[in-house]
Design a protein around this motif. Structure first.
Motif, PDB file in Angstrom:
ATOM      1  N   ILE A 133     -26.006  18.761 -28.788  1.00 34.55           N
ATOM      2  CA  ILE A 133     -25.381  17.543 -29.278  1.00 34.55           C
ATOM      3  C   ILE A 133     -24.084  17.320 -28.523  1.00 34.55           C
ATOM      4  CG2 ILE A 133     -26.441  17.656 -31.552  1.00 34.55           C
ATOM      5  CD1 ILE A 133     -23.858  18.904 -32.625  1.00 34.55           C
ATOM      6  N   MET A 134     -23.807  16.055 -28.205  1.00 33.26           N
ATOM      7  CA  MET A 134     -22.609  15.689 -27.466  1.00 33.26           C
ATOM      8  C   MET A 134     -21.899  14.552 -28.184  1.00 33.26           C
ATOM      9  SD  MET A 134     -25.370  16.384 -25.497  1.00 33.26           S
ATOM     10  CE  MET A 134     -25.655  18.122 -25.185  1.00 33.26           C
ATOM     11  N   PHE A 135     -20.571  14.560 -28.126  1.00 37.86           N
ATOM     12  CA  PHE A 135     -19.767  13.546 -28.794  1.00 37.86           C
ATOM     13  C   PHE A 135     -18.858  12.826 -27.809  1.00 37.86           C
ATOM     14  CE2 PHE A 135     -20.820  16.423 -32.236  1.00 37.86           C
ATOM     15  CZ  PHE A 135     -21.058  15.574 -33.316  1.00 37.86           C
ATOM     16  N   GLY A 136     -18.661  11.546 -28.084  1.00 38.16           N
ATOM     17  CA  GLY A 136     -17.643  10.762 -27.397  1.00 38.16           C
ATOM     18  C   GLY A 136     -16.755  10.098 -28.419  1.00 38.16           C
ATOM     19  N   HIS A 267     -16.819  18.181 -31.540  1.00 41.23           N
ATOM     20  CA  HIS A 267     -17.247  18.602 -30.202  1.00 41.23           C
ATOM     21  C   HIS A 267     -18.609  19.255 -30.337  1.00 41.23           C
ATOM     22  CE1 HIS A 267     -17.519  20.599 -26.339  1.00 41.23           C
ATOM     23  NE2 HIS A 267     -16.422  19.974 -25.938  1.00 41.23           N
ATOM     24  N   GLY A 268     -19.481  18.981 -29.387  1.00 40.17           N
ATOM     25  CA  GLY A 268     -20.841  19.497 -29.478  1.00 40.17           C
ATOM     26  C   GLY A 268     -20.979  20.985 -29.239  1.00 40.17           C
ATOM     27  N   GLY A 269     -19.985  21.625 -28.699  1.00 41.92           N
ATOM     28  CA  GLY A 269     -20.047  23.068 -28.494  1.00 41.92           C
ATOM     29  C   GLY A 269     -20.272  23.485 -27.067  1.00 41.92           C
ATOM     30  N   VAL A 280     -26.729  18.025 -19.815  1.00 39.41           N
ATOM     31  CA  VAL A 280     -26.209  16.966 -20.675  1.00 39.41           C
ATOM     32  C   VAL A 280     -24.964  17.389 -21.425  1.00 39.41           C
ATOM     33  CG1 VAL A 280     -28.288  15.570 -20.930  1.00 39.41           C
ATOM     34  CG2 VAL A 280     -28.005  17.617 -22.342  1.00 39.41           C
ATOM     35  N   ASP A 281     -24.686  18.711 -21.490  1.00 41.52           N
ATOM     36  CA  ASP A 281     -23.385  19.139 -22.011  1.00 41.52           C
ATOM     37  C   ASP A 281     -22.273  18.339 -21.356  1.00 41.52           C
ATOM     38  OD1 ASP A 281     -24.306  21.089 -23.718  1.00 41.52           O
ATOM     39  OD2 ASP A 281     -24.028  22.731 -22.308  1.00 41.52           O
ATOM     40  N   ARG A 282     -22.440  18.081 -20.090  1.00 40.38           N
ATOM     41  CA  ARG A 282     -21.419  17.370 -19.324  1.00 40.38           C
ATOM     42  C   ARG A 282     -21.716  15.875 -19.248  1.00 40.38           C
ATOM     43  NH1 ARG A 282     -18.530  19.974 -14.143  1.00 40.38           N
ATOM     44  NH2 ARG A 282     -16.551  18.932 -14.560  1.00 40.38           N
ATOM     45  N   SER A 283     -22.867  15.509 -18.705  1.00 36.50           N
ATOM     46  CA  SER A 283     -23.136  14.098 -18.416  1.00 36.50           C
ATOM     47  C   SER A 283     -23.236  13.263 -19.684  1.00 36.50           C
ATOM     48  CB  SER A 283     -24.411  13.956 -17.596  1.00 36.50           C
ATOM     49  OG  SER A 283     -25.513  14.554 -18.248  1.00 36.50           O
ATOM     50  N   ALA A 284     -23.874  13.765 -20.732  1.00 35.78           N
ATOM     51  CA  ALA A 284     -24.005  12.979 -21.951  1.00 35.78           C
ATOM     52  C   ALA A 284     -22.677  12.886 -22.703  1.00 35.78           C
ATOM     53  CB  ALA A 284     -25.087  13.557 -22.853  1.00 35.78           C
ATOM     54  N   ALA A 285     -21.835  13.917 -22.597  1.00 38.03           N
ATOM     55  CA  ALA A 285     -20.494  13.827 -23.183  1.00 38.03           C
ATOM     56  C   ALA A 285     -19.678  12.758 -22.460  1.00 38.03           C
ATOM     57  CB  ALA A 285     -19.796  15.172 -23.115  1.00 38.03           C
ATOM     58  N   THR A 305     -16.575   7.040 -32.827  1.00 36.21           N
ATOM     59  CA  THR A 305     -17.193   8.311 -32.468  1.00 36.21           C
ATOM     60  C   THR A 305     -18.672   8.087 -32.245  1.00 36.21           C
ATOM     61  OG1 THR A 305     -15.612   9.560 -33.813  1.00 36.21           O
ATOM     62  CG2 THR A 305     -17.642  10.684 -33.206  1.00 36.21           C
ATOM     63  N   ILE A 306     -19.191   8.627 -31.146  1.00 40.85           N
ATOM     64  CA  ILE A 306     -20.621   8.515 -30.832  1.00 40.85           C
ATOM     65  C   ILE A 306     -21.190   9.908 -30.633  1.00 40.85           C
ATOM     66  CG2 ILE A 306     -22.312   7.710 -29.134  1.00 40.85           C
ATOM     67  CD1 ILE A 306     -20.510   5.310 -28.633  1.00 40.85           C
ATOM     68  N   GLN A 307     -22.329  10.166 -31.274  1.00 40.63           N
ATOM     69  CA  GLN A 307     -23.060  11.412 -31.056  1.00 40.63           C
ATOM     70  C   GLN A 307     -24.394  11.110 -30.375  1.00 40.63           C
ATOM     71  OE1 GLN A 307     -25.726  13.304 -33.841  1.00 40.63           O
ATOM     72  NE2 GLN A 307     -24.420  15.129 -33.904  1.00 40.63           N
ATOM     73  N   LEU A 308     -24.705  11.900 -29.332  1.00 40.03           N
ATOM     74  CA  LEU A 308     -26.009  11.877 -28.683  1.00 40.03           C
ATOM     75  C   LEU A 308     -26.619  13.266 -28.817  1.00 40.03           C
ATOM     76  CD1 LEU A 308     -25.048  10.052 -25.348  1.00 40.03           C
ATOM     77  CD2 LEU A 308     -26.046   9.011 -27.393  1.00 40.03           C
ATOM     78  N   SER A 309     -27.937  13.341 -28.901  1.00 40.55           N
ATOM     79  CA  SER A 309     -28.594  14.657 -28.946  1.00 40.55           C
ATOM     80  C   SER A 309     -29.791  14.660 -27.997  1.00 40.55           C
ATOM     81  CB  SER A 309     -29.046  15.001 -30.365  1.00 40.55           C
ATOM     82  OG  SER A 309     -30.153  14.214 -30.760  1.00 40.55           O
ATOM     83  N   TYR A 310     -30.109  15.848 -27.472  1.00 39.36           N
ATOM     84  CA  TYR A 310     -31.163  15.996 -26.468  1.00 39.36           C
ATOM     85  C   TYR A 310     -31.963  17.268 -26.708  1.00 39.36           C
ATOM     86  CZ  TYR A 310     -28.814  12.299 -23.912  1.00 39.36           C
ATOM     87  OH  TYR A 310     -28.262  11.089 -23.549  1.00 39.36           O
TER      88      TYR A 310
END
Length: 396
Positions: A133-136, A267-269, A280-285, A305-310
């Motif tokens: 999971i990634m957050f912006g 933060h997604g961790g 995607v830890d990097r690019s999706a964040a 706040t936006i969360q994406l998951s992959y």
């Protein structure tokens, strides 16, 4: 109901902090390999300790690692790049020196099991390099749409580094800062506490260091933020002569909250540094920050706040979540539906292409935050652009 008056704190660490030295080295390797092959795969971890740098991880790329071995000359290029990075930070100390440090390279070829899941083949799009999971996040409390506590913490250390690089010999590379601000009706209005610890030349007293640091803090913070009630802690241990990797071991990816939003957002961790952007830890964040920043820049919300998951090997995001924190002028459900389409569906390949991430632009991100920076002419910090605002305004 959320509180509107409170104290909040964020910290930052300098480019010479041992963990940040490790981040810088790892991202230097990413840049070295991306310059050779824009489709390179890199997962580089760095350990720094007393006069020693150790690299480990998995890599792949044309002109880099082919047929189970290093391409000619690459190992020497890696070592030279590492030493140049340490020199650029400013380490020429007995306990950590760019010229005399012992260097070990344990990078090796990428796992075939990972490669088969990530690579595009037989009509299958490039999959995510891992699950997660990634957050912006974005907030309108500063011009760069970042949390004020973190923005000021970064600026203090960046200014001290500029003084050091400009010839201030009393300052050494390792430093940390921490800013506590009082928020009144949700707006930062004054500093309740300032903490700065900076490595310094031998023989300096706390008073000597404070005389250097306090004018920098006053320069960085808005007028009126420092009051008679502001609590100061400048080098509170009393002495900070031994620092950097000689004082404490450093590892890549241990300062993820410093890298992102200073605790103001989840933060997604996953860490960023040392990874190519199939991860995607990097690019999706980066993509999530890009979207959140554009939402706030368009005036559709004060905070976003936006969360994406992959899932590893799968191109499409598994979920998209938008939270406007009660400040929105548009439905969050509309944004969840429309935002991914603005970046080609938010697949790893689409993110990389939309933001131009297949470039050697990462060493510069390793200190003072990956977000809240100005986009560079060569594509660096492309995720800080606000070029979606017209499209977003049209949705309202």
């Amino acid at each position: 109901m959320s509180r509107t008056s409170y104290v909040f704190t964020s910290e930052s660490v300098s480019e010479g902090h041992p963990d940040k030295v490790s981040d810088r080295i790892s991202d230097t390797i990413v840049d070295l390999f991306m310059a050779k092959d824009p489709e390179a795969r890199v997962a580089c971890e760095t350990l720094t300790t007393t006069n020693r740098v150790v690299l480990a991880g998995e890599i792949r790329g044309k002109g880099i690692w082919e047929n189970g071995a290093w391409a000619p000359g690459v190992e020497k290029e890696i070592e030279d790049a590492v030493r140049a990075a340490v020199k650029d930070i400013g380490y020429e100390q007995d306990g950590f020196h760019w010229k005399t440090l012992t260097f070990e390279n344990h990078l090796h070829g990428q796992s075939a099991d990972i490669a088969v899941g990530v690579d595009a083949a037989d009509g299958k799009d490039e999959g995510a390099g891992d699950q997660g999971i990634m957050f912006g996040y974005a907030s309108n409390e500063t011009p760069e749409l970042m949390p004020a506590t973190l923005a000021y913490s970064h600026r203090i250390l960046k200014r001290l580094a500029e003084l050091r690089h400009g010839g201030e010999k009393r300052l050494e590379p390792d430093a940390k800062s921490q800013v506590s601000l009082f928020y009144e009706n949700g707006v930062p209005v004054r500093a309740t506490a300032i903490v700065v610890s900076t490595q310094h030349a031998k023989g300096m007293t706390q008073a000597d260091v404070a005389a250097l640091v306090k004018p920098v803090v006053a320069e960085v913070l808005p007028e009126g933020f420092i009051t008679d009630e502001t609590v100061w802690h400048i080098n509170p241990t009393g002495v900070f002569e031994i620092g950097g990797p000689d004082g404490d071991a450093g590892l890549t990816g241990r300062k993820i909250i410093v890298d992102t939003y200073g605790g103001a957002s989840p933060h997604g961790g996953g860490a960023f540094s040392g990874k190519d952007c199939t991860k995607v830890d990097r690019s999706a964040a980066y993509a999530a920050r890009y979207l959140a920043k554009n939402v706030v820049a368009s005036g559709l919300a004060d905070r976003c706040t936006i969360q994406l998951s992959y899932a590893i090997g799968v191109a499409e995001p598994q979920s998209v979540h938008v939270d406007l924190h009660g400040t929105g002028k548009i439905s969050e459900e509309v944004l969840e539906r429309e935002l991914p389409a603005m970046i080609g569906g938010a697949t790893p390949r689409a993110i990389r292409e939309h933001l131009g991430l297949n470039r050697p632009i990462y060493a510069r991100t390793a200190a003072y935050g990956h977000f809240g920076r100005e986009p560079d002419a060569d594509g660096g910090f492309s995720w800080e652009r606000t070029d979606l605002t017209d499209k977003l305004k049209a949705l309202a």
